[in-house]
Enzyme design. Structure first.
Site, short mmCIF file in Angstrom:
data_model
loop_
_atom_site.label_atom_id
_atom_site.label_comp_id
_atom_site.label_asym_id
_atom_site.label_seq_id
_atom_site.Cartn_x
_atom_site.Cartn_y
_atom_site.Cartn_z
N LYS A 82 0.81 -1.23 0.00
CA LYS A 82 0.00 0.00 0.00
C LYS A 82 0.84 1.28 0.00
CE LYS A 82 -4.12 -1.94 2.18
NZ LYS A 82 -5.14 -1.79 3.21
N ASP A 118 -9.84 2.87 2.29
CA ASP A 118 -9.92 2.27 3.63
C ASP A 118 -10.59 3.21 4.64
OD1 ASP A 118 -8.77 -0.21 3.02
OD2 ASP A 118 -6.73 0.52 3.34
P1 NAP Z 1 0.19 -4.19 10.49
O1 NAP Z 1 0.48 -3.00 9.66
O2 NAP Z 1 1.11 -5.35 10.47
O3 NAP Z 1 0.05 -3.67 12.01
C1 NAP Z 1 -0.14 -4.59 13.07
C2 NAP Z 1 -0.51 -3.86 14.35
O4 NAP Z 1 -0.78 -4.85 15.35
C3 NAP Z 1 0.62 -2.98 14.91
O5 NAP Z 1 0.06 -1.92 15.64
C4 NAP Z 1 1.32 -3.97 15.85
O6 NAP Z 1 2.04 -3.35 16.88
C5 NAP Z 1 0.12 -4.67 16.44
N1 NAP Z 1 0.46 -5.98 16.99
C6 NAP Z 1 0.76 -7.10 16.31
N2 NAP Z 1 0.98 -8.13 17.16
C7 NAP Z 1 0.85 -7.61 18.42
C8 NAP Z 1 0.95 -8.15 19.73
N3 NAP Z 1 1.25 -9.43 19.93
N4 NAP Z 1 0.72 -7.35 20.79
C9 NAP Z 1 0.40 -6.04 20.61
N5 NAP Z 1 0.27 -5.47 19.39
C10 NAP Z 1 0.50 -6.24 18.32
O7 NAP Z 1 -1.24 -4.80 10.14
P2 NAP Z 1 -2.53 -4.03 9.59
O8 NAP Z 1 -2.55 -4.06 8.12
O9 NAP Z 1 -2.62 -2.71 10.30
O10 NAP Z 1 -3.72 -5.00 10.07
C11 NAP Z 1 -4.07 -5.09 11.43
C12 NAP Z 1 -5.42 -5.82 11.59
O11 NAP Z 1 -6.45 -5.07 10.97
C13 NAP Z 1 -5.46 -7.21 10.97
O12 NAP Z 1 -6.15 -8.07 11.85
C14 NAP Z 1 -6.24 -7.03 9.71
O13 NAP Z 1 -6.98 -8.18 9.35
C15 NAP Z 1 -7.20 -5.92 10.12
N6 NAP Z 1 -7.67 -5.13 8.97
C16 NAP Z 1 -8.98 -5.12 8.67
C17 NAP Z 1 -9.45 -4.40 7.61
C18 NAP Z 1 -10.91 -4.40 7.29
O14 NAP Z 1 -11.27 -3.99 6.17
N7 NAP Z 1 -11.77 -4.80 8.20
C19 NAP Z 1 -8.56 -3.66 6.81
C20 NAP Z 1 -7.20 -3.68 7.14
C21 NAP Z 1 -6.77 -4.43 8.22
P3 NAP Z 1 3.63 -3.03 16.69
O15 NAP Z 1 3.69 -1.74 15.90
O16 NAP Z 1 4.13 -2.90 18.07
O17 NAP Z 1 4.23 -4.18 15.94
#
Ligand code: NAP
Length: 298
Positions: A82, A118
């Site tokens: 992205k 988004d």
């Molecule tokens: P990302 O960029 O990899 O970010 C992951 C986030 O989760 C970061 O804030 C990370 O913290 C945190 N995290 C991961 N493991 C953790 C743990 N064990 N303890 C505490 N924090 C943790 O991923 P993303 O693209 O933002 O996606 C995140 C979620 O949103 C996913 O579940 C995805 O399916 C969902 N999502 C949904 C939609 C929708 O349309 N509904 C769209 C996009 C994403 P750190 O910075 O400390 O690593």
């Protein structure tokens, strides 16, 4: 476009005249977007097909620049493309430019236009809940999804309290949003438990944007003080697999209203669909296709 249903999957009949859209991701195998978009094309009898393309990061620029030559109408971008895609585009819509991320590319003649749907996808389902404008929203997480969420909330007039496991990422995101919407975001340090509890108690909205609680680790709980949840709070978890996370279950048990990530997924897809076709799709058909893919037919 005619279509048939085989084992619960919409299979479009592809013709020489079919228009192609799709998604670039790495990995892309688990994307629900092909099922969601192809179901809507079939429902509207539009001669389009939505294809998943596994694109490695080092191949992204070449893949994006090949879209006009292949006559592909547009693509969605998912992890990890992205942000990297921006440098390959001819034009980027203002909101996508502010957020620094593009999830939808549209080929207009031979030019590549970037959009970010988004934020609109996140806000759309919120409209069915009477969350007071200009109130406080607590956002947990500062990854890619959080970026669109915090920009969208700030743009809508919310005050945002942001926390993340890695505090520096929260600070960076808050600074980026603050540059566009001064004073809209403050960061809560991960060890500031009293401040977090107070913010949740005061908030009208809690948005969970981390991957904590996502399948298969469904019993995991994000860093949210459950004792501070209250009935005036809407708890919005962006995760859609499972449809009800443990956090949403705990919030429901405490009298909160809850919202899962399915509607956001559907509405960001619907906005991309409209950009490519000029037609707003049937979101109920898209939601049904998503739930079916998730094994939860309604
Ligand atoms: P990302 O960029 O990899 O970010 C992951 C986030 O989760 C970061 O804030 C990370 O913290 C945190 N995290 C991961 N493991 C953790 C743990 N064990 N303890 C505490 N924090 C943790 O991923 P993303 O693209 O933002 O996606 C995140 C979620 O949103 C996913 O579940 C995805 O399916 C969902 N999502 C949904 C939609 C929708 O349309 N509904 C769209 C996009 C994403 P750190 O910075 O400390 O690593």
């Amino acid at each position: 476009m005619e279509s048939s249903e085989v084992l619960g999957t919409y299979v479009p009949f592809v013709r020489g005249s079919s228009q192609v859209v799709g998604v670039f991701g790495c990995p892309v195998e688990h994307s629900l977007s092909p099922a969601m978009h192809n179901a809507a094309f079939a429902a509207l009898k539009l001669s389009y097909i939505y294809v998943p393309f596994p694109v490695q990061p080092q191949a992204l620029a070449a893949a994006v620049r090949s879209l006009p030559a292949l006559g592909i109408v547009g693509v969605n971008l998912t992890i990890p493309h992205k942000e990297a895609v921006l440098s390959s585009l001819d034009e980027v819509a203002p909101y996508a430019r502010r957020v620094g991320a593009v999830n939808t590319v549209h080929c207009v003649d031979t030019r590549l236009h970037g959009h970010n749907t988004d934020g609109a996808g996140f806000l759309a389902p919120l409209r069915s809940f009477d969350v007071p404008p200009r109130s406080l929203a607590v956002v947990v997480g500062a990854g890619g999804a959080a970026r669109s969420v915090v920009f969208a909330l700030a743009e809508s007039g919310f005050r945002v309290a942001l926390l993340n496991r890695s505090a520096s990422r929260a600070v960076d995101l808050a600074a980026a949003v603050d540059a566009c919407y001064p004073g809209s975001v403050r960061v809560i340090e991960t060890d500031a438990r009293a401040e977090l509890g107070q913010a949740v108690a005061e908030a009208s909205l809690l948005v969970q944007t981390t991957s904590v609680g996502m399948h298969p680790a469904e019993e995991a709980l994000p860093d949210v003080p459950l004792e501070a949840l209250h009935p005036a709070l809407l708890v919005y978890d962006l995760i859609y697999n499972p449809v009800e996370t443990r956090l949403l279950r705990e919030a429901r048990a405490r009298g909160c209203r809850t919202l899962n990530g399915v509607q956001m997924l559907v509405h960001q897809g619907a906005a991309a669909f409209e950009i490519w076709t000029g037609v707003w799709p049937p979101t109920d058909v898209m939601e049904h296709a998503v739930l079916r893919q998730l094994g939860r037919d309604q």
